[in-house]
Motif scaffolding. Structure first.
Motif: not given
Length: 533
Positions: A50, A451, A455, A458, A463, A467-468
């Motif tokens: 990110g 995270l 994030d 959200r 993402l 991040a996922r």
């Protein structure tokens, strides 16, 4: 903001960024990025998920315009991102032709210029010279052969009539990567190029990038590739002054310099916190003295105490000003990954596989048994069945032959290669729901250090891929599994997080099984037993 993306001979290829800023809405993504790279330079973009690594590649490719700053790139660019530009009904040949469009165009222009020259057209000499220079810069005549070599080395499908929809995600990415390695572009912009590559493919990629005469800019979680290839590292992670850093001397020099800088950062932040606390104590003391002396009791010494009051007032005001001015200017360093305590059941057989095969996917019968604290690394080339085996062990796929038995109380957690999370829910909602479903207490999502707060709030659909991936890891850990199954766990994760995760996996009471092609992870787990497929 100015931007220049121009064609140039390979020998003149370069990229240059000066004070580049970019925000999405009100959220800054890139802030003050500077970079200069010429032929022979191989730049690694690193940072936590990110932080804008992929965004910076898109700026260099000309797909995104910076809000402020200068962007200049000389030379044709080949871009390998996480998106395949064609659909399921398109063929391998169509993808090759698309990625070699610059080569095809250069040869077509040279052919037209040759005809014009033979016909004696006015100005044909200059047109022919320019077209020839363009084709020579791309070494266009040899491009198809180079692609064929890379297709074979990457174990990619070379049947040009094969529809892309019949290929796995990994196979499609290997075809596209082979095209880019053979296309002769002056500038290569590569986003996670090692995903879906086995050992032979990694060796070929490393060799081709080291030999590339132009500029390479890559985003990669593969620490071995970065050590072998990178000459320069640009770090987008937060720093003590919130500016990106550029490090010369290769990846090893970057790691050492970054470690030293983080130690100084943590020390300076701690010193500022301590100084602010000291000033607060001094202020409280001065206020107490002022309260005690502002209204002196009647009797002896009243005049003396009264004359001291203005001085105490000034002292309190001075301390208040010092405290207000001593804001902690150095922000705290990023959080570190905190592995939750996973359960162990010593002496109990948690999982056993006997004669397991899956038709067309896992040919060799697998025998294994796992107890708490056991470690295992599953190795083998692409297509050997590593992901299939982990899915079978987790109970997500039925074997064609053999059996898999789990201890009745054993919880199995699997981190797959692909994420399949509901897009509208937030990360925190999914994590809290997983904790409740597991019926166990545990650290909140923020306490894991995976995270950032932004994030966590959200929707998952917003993402980044990285991040996922971090959220998938958090959700797997929220189950408090007795057996942890990790399929290519380093994919899309930062090098820092991978190091922290690797260290945690080495000490957890849970049983751990890893399937990986990651060369550095293989070195870090060299003492673990191996299962070769």
């Amino acid at each position: 903001m100015s931007s220049s993306l121009s064609p140039a001979p390979l020998r003149a290829a370069h990229v240059r960024l000066s004070d580049v800023h970019l925000s999405f809405g009100r959220r800054p993504v890139l802030s003050g990025v500077d970079l200069a790279a010429a032929c022979g330079d191989r730049v690694a973009i690193v940072g936590e998920n990110g932080r804008g690594k992929t965004t910076l590649l898109r700026v260099l490719a000309g797909e995104l315009a910076a809000d402020r700053g200068e962007v200049h790139r000389a030379g044709s660019a080949g871009v390998a991102d996480q998106r395949i530009p064609l659909g399921a009904t398109d063929t391998v040949g169509a993808l090759i032709d698309l990625e070699l469009a610059a080569v095809r165009g250069a040869l077509a222009r040279l052919e037209a210029a040759t005809v014009a020259l033979s016909d004696g057209c006015p100005g044909a000499d200059d047109v022919f010279a320019a077209a020839l220079a363009e084709a020579e810069a791309l070494d266009a005549w040899d491009a198809d052969r180079r692609v064929e070599v890379s297709l074979a080395a990457l174990n990619a499908v070379d049947d040009r009539d094969r529809p892309l929809g019949t290929l796995s995600v990994g196979q499609r990415h290997r075809v596209r990567l082979a095209c880019l390695l053979g296309a002769g572009h002056a500038v290569l912009l590569l986003d996670e190029p090692t995903n879906h590559l086995d050992t032979a493919g990694l060796d070929h990629l490393t060799e081709r990038l080291r030999a590339h005469p132009g500029v390479v800019v890559l985003v990669s979680h593969d620490r071995a590739l970065l050590k072998d290839v990178a000459t320069t590292v640009i770090d987008l992670d937060p720093s003590s002054d919130d500016r990106p850093r550029v490090y010369g001397g290769g990846y090893a020099a970057y790691v050492e310099a970054r470690r030293a800088e983080r130690a100084r950062w943590e020390s300076l932040h701690a010193e500022q916190i301590a100084e602010r606390q000291r000033l607060a104590v001094d202020l409280s003391s001065a206020q107490n003295r002022l309260r005690d002396n502002w209204r002196p009791p009647k009797g002896t010494g009243r005049h003396v105490r009264a004359t001291r009051a203005p001085g105490l007032v000034r002292a309190v005001h001075r301390r208040q000003e010092e405290l207000a001015g001593h804001v902690v200017a150095v922000p705290p360093p990023p959080a570190r990954f905190a592995m939750p305590e996973l359960p162990g059941r010593r002496g109990a057989n948690l999982l056993r596989a006997a004669g397991v095969t899956v038709t067309g996917r896992l040919a060799r019968p697998v025998e294994l048994a796992l107890e708490s604290g056991d470690r295992l690394v599953v190795t083998g080339p692409n297509g050997a069945g590593k992901s299939t085996l982990l899915a079978v062990l987790a109970g997500d796929l039925e074997p064609s032959t053999g059996t898999v038995t789990h201890s009745r109380a054993a919880r199995i957690g699997r981190l797959g290669q692909e994420s399949d999370l509901p897009g509208r829910r937030t990360a925190t909602e999914l994590y809290d729901e997983q904790l409740a479903r597991a019926g166990t207490s545990g650290p909140g999502l923020g306490e894991l250090g995976l995270l950032a707060g932004y994030d966590r709030r959200r929707p998952v659909a917003e993402l980044s891929v990285g991040a996922r991936r971090r959220l998938d890891l958090a959700l797997m850990l929220a189950r408090r599994p007795h057996v942890v199954l990790l399929d290519e766990p380093t994919n899309h994760l930062s090098a820092t997080l991978v190091d922290e995760l690797t260290a945690a996996l080495g000490t957890t009471p849970a049983a751990v099984v890893i399937a990986t092609h990651d060369r550095q992870l293989s070195r870090d787990t060299a003492s673990w037993p191996r299962l070769a497929l």
